[in-house]
Design a protein around this motif. Structure first.
Motif, PDB file in Angstrom:
ATOM      1  N   ASN A  46     -79.390-114.038 -62.471  1.00 32.57           N
ATOM      2  CA  ASN A  46     -78.646-113.862 -63.516  1.00 32.57           C
ATOM      3  C   ASN A  46     -78.656-115.306 -64.154  1.00 32.57           C
ATOM      4  O   ASN A  46     -77.531-116.009 -63.619  1.00 32.57           O
ATOM      5  CB  ASN A  46     -77.513-113.142 -63.234  1.00 32.57           C
ATOM      6  CG  ASN A  46     -76.755-112.785 -64.669  1.00 32.57           C
ATOM      7  OD1 ASN A  46     -76.339-113.754 -65.435  1.00 32.57           O
ATOM      8  ND2 ASN A  46     -76.404-111.606 -65.009  1.00 32.57           N
ATOM      9  N   THR A  47     -79.110-115.834 -65.248  1.00 31.34           N
ATOM     10  CA  THR A  47     -78.919-117.053 -65.626  1.00 31.34           C
ATOM     11  C   THR A  47     -77.547-117.306 -66.706  1.00 31.34           C
ATOM     12  O   THR A  47     -77.265-118.574 -66.764  1.00 31.34           O
ATOM     13  CB  THR A  47     -80.198-117.298 -66.763  1.00 31.34           C
ATOM     14  OG1 THR A  47     -80.158-116.362 -67.916  1.00 31.34           O
ATOM     15  CG2 THR A  47     -81.474-117.569 -66.048  1.00 31.34           C
ATOM     16  N   SER A  48     -76.773-116.410 -66.784  1.00 23.89           N
ATOM     17  CA  SER A  48     -75.647-116.690 -67.372  1.00 23.89           C
ATOM     18  C   SER A  48     -74.756-116.847 -66.080  1.00 23.89           C
ATOM     19  O   SER A  48     -73.813-117.792 -66.245  1.00 23.89           O
ATOM     20  CB  SER A  48     -75.018-115.165 -67.991  1.00 23.89           C
ATOM     21  OG  SER A  48     -75.748-114.923 -69.269  1.00 23.89           O
ATOM     22  N   THR A  49     -74.779-115.996 -65.189  1.00 24.05           N
ATOM     23  CA  THR A  49     -73.986-116.397 -63.977  1.00 24.05           C
ATOM     24  C   THR A  49     -74.238-117.784 -63.262  1.00 24.05           C
ATOM     25  O   THR A  49     -73.461-118.643 -62.758  1.00 24.05           O
ATOM     26  CB  THR A  49     -74.407-115.406 -62.930  1.00 24.05           C
ATOM     27  OG1 THR A  49     -73.958-114.229 -63.308  1.00 24.05           O
ATOM     28  CG2 THR A  49     -73.215-115.742 -61.541  1.00 24.05           C
ATOM     29  N   LEU A  50     -75.810-118.227 -63.335  1.00 26.42           N
ATOM     30  CA  LEU A  50     -76.087-119.190 -62.855  1.00 26.42           C
ATOM     31  C   LEU A  50     -75.381-120.619 -63.697  1.00 26.42           C
ATOM     32  O   LEU A  50     -75.416-121.669 -63.232  1.00 26.42           O
ATOM     33  CB  LEU A  50     -77.637-119.349 -62.548  1.00 26.42           C
ATOM     34  CG  LEU A  50     -78.461-120.762 -62.166  1.00 26.42           C
ATOM     35  CD1 LEU A  50     -77.844-120.987 -60.955  1.00 26.42           C
ATOM     36  CD2 LEU A  50     -80.013-120.433 -62.408  1.00 26.42           C
TER      37      LEU A  50
END
Length: 392
Positions: free
Chosen positions: A336-340
Motif C-alpha cells: 500500500n503506497t499510501s501507508t508506505l
C-alpha cells in the motif's frame, strides 16, 4: 450580542486541497529526494534569455499597460502559427485565447461548457487539476481506465452505447500525467469521431507534448475534429513563472471564455506575454533549448526505470516513458503506497501515492514518480531508499 457567521458557497463542500501540493510541504527537507512534484528542472530554465527578452520588452512603455482580455496580439499570432503546424490546418488568431497558465484555461472552459450535473468523462488515474476543476463546476464525473495505449475507448464506447451523454471528455493524450502513457494514433482518430457522432467536446490537455525523447508523439487529437479544444503552456519548456498558457478552440468558445476572464482578472500580464512571444519567435534558439531539455529528461527517465527494474525486479512494474515527466509504477505484492509513504519519507525519498489520482480504481499499490529534477545518481539513490523503506 451573538454573531451570525456568514456561510460559504455550497460547492466548496466537496472540494479538497491537491494531495500533491500538500505533500510538497513535507518534502522540503534537504535530506529528502523528492520524486513527488511535477516540476520542470529550474536549472534548465533559460534565465539569461528571459532576462534579455524582459529588457527588450521594457523599452516599450505599453508593455506595462493592460492588454486585451484574449491576450497580447503578437503572442496570439505566434501561437496561431505554431498551432497550425501542430494540428495540420490553418488556425486563425480568433481561435487562440491566452490564459494565466493552462490550468486557468481549463477552469474557464468548465464554466463555459458545463452546467451543474453535466457528465464529464476523465481518465483513471486522472490529472488532479482537472478533477478539482470539474468538481468545483458541479459536474458528474465518470472515469475510463488507461492501458498502455492510453484511454480505453472500448469502455468509452460502451458508456455511450448505454446512453451516457458527456458534455466533455478530458484527456492528457500525450505523455499522460500521472499515467506516463500516450494515446495511440488510431484511438485519437476514434475519439474525435465519437465526439462528432455523439456531440460532446474533447479537451486535449497537452503541456508535455514537446518533451518527447526519441520521436515526436502522434498528431494531436485536435488534428481530427474542430470539436477538440486544445490546451497548452510554456511552463514545461520555458518557465512556470511566466504563467502563459492558451487554448485553441472555435471562435464562439473563445468569445465565451473572454466574457468570463474579464470577470476573473480582466487580462493577463502584457509583460510576460511579450517576453514569451520573443522567446517563441527565436526559433533557432528555441529548438536548441528544447532539444537540451529532451536529452536531459530522456537520460533521467531511463536511469530511473533502469534502477527500478534492477532493484525491484518483478515486485514492481513501471511504464517506459517516451516523453514527458512521469513514471507510473505499481507494486505486484499489494504494497500500500499510501501507508508506505511515511516510512519512505523517513528513509529520505518522496513520491505521490496512486490513490491521489484515483477516481474509481483505488490504485492503492501504485505511485507516481517524477524524474525531471534529479540527476541520474540521485535517482538511483532514491530507488535504493525506496527499496529500504519497502522492506521495513
Amino acid at each position: 450580542m451573538s454573531l451570525t457567521i456568514p456561510a460559504l458557497a455550497n460547492k466548496l463542500a466537496g472540494l479538497q486541497s491537491s494531495a500533491i501540493r500538500d505533500l510538497l510541504k513535507l518534502t522540503t527537507r534537504d535530506d529528502v529526494i523528492s520524486l513527488a512534484g511535477g516540476l520542470p528542472d529550474g536549472a534548465l530554465m533559460p534565465r539569461d534569455r528571459i532576462a534579455l527578452a524582459a529588457e527588450t520588452a521594457l523599452r516599450d512603455p505599453a508593455v506595462l499597460q493592460y492588454t486585451e482580455s484574449s491576450g497580447w496580439p503578437a503572442l496570439r499570432e505566434v501561437i496561431a502559427a505554431r498551432a497550425s503546424a501542430e494540428i495540420g490546418r490553418t488556425v486563425a488568431v480568433a481561435e487562440v485565447f491566452i490564459t494565466h497558465g493552462s490550468q486557468q484555461a481549463l477552469s474557464l472552459l468548465a464554466e463555459v461548457l458545463l452546467d451543474p450535473g453535466a457528465l464529464v468523462i476523465v481518465e483513471d488515474p486522472a490529472y488532479i487539476g482537472a478533477l478539482q476543476v470539474f468538481r468545483a463546476a458541479g459536474a458528474r464525473i465518470v472515469a475510463v481506465p488507461l492501458d498502455s495505449e492510453g484511454m480505453r475507448l472500448d469502455i468509452l464506447e460502451d458508456l455511450l452505447a448505454a446512453g451516457e451523454r458527456p458534455a466533455v471528455v478530458h484527456t492528457v493524450a500525450t505523455f499522460h500525467n500521472p499515467g506516463g502513457v500516450t494515446l495511440a494514433s488510431e484511438r485519437r482518430r476514434r475519439l474525435a469521431k465519437l465526439a462528432e457522432e455523439y456531440g460532446f467536446w474533447v479537451i486535449e490537455d497537452d503541456p508535455y507534448g514537446e518533451l518527447w525523447f526519441d520521436q515526436p508523439a502522434p498528431a494531436p487529437v485536435a488534428s481530427y475534429s474542430p470539436q477538440v479544444i486544445r490546451l497548452s503552456s510554456v511552463s514545461k519548456i520555458l518557465s512556470p513563472a511566466l504563467r502563459v498558457g492558451w487554448l485553441i478552440a472555435p471562435e464562439r468558445v473563445c468569445r465565451a471564455v473572454e466574457l468570463l476572464k474579464q470577470g476573473a482578472d480582466l487580462c493577463g500580464s502584457s509583460l510576460t506575454q511579450q517576453i514569451t512571444a520573443d522567446l517563441l519567435t527565436d526559433t533557432p534558439w528555441l529548438a536548441a533549448h528544447i532539444d537540451s531539455i529532451r536529452a536531459t529528461y530522456g537520460t533521467r527517465a531511463r536511469a530511473l526505470t533502469t534502477a527500478l527494474r534492477a532493484t525491484f525486479a518483478d515486485r514492481l512494474h513501471c511504464t517506459d516513458p517516451t516523453g514527458g515527466m512521469f513514471i507510473w509504477a505499481e507494486f505486484t505484492d499489494d504494497t500500500n503506497t499510501s501507508t508506505l509513504l511515511t516510512t519512505a519519507l523517513n528513509a529520505g525519498v518522496a513520491y505521490v501515492p496512486g490513490a491521489a489520482f484515483a477516481v474509481t480504481n483505488t490504485a492503492d499499490s501504485s505511485l507516481r514518480l517524477c524524474f525531471t529534477t534529479s540527476d541520474e545518481d540521485t535517482l538511483t539513490d532514491a530507488v535504493t531508499r525506496l527499496a529500504e523503506a519497502s522492506r521495513v
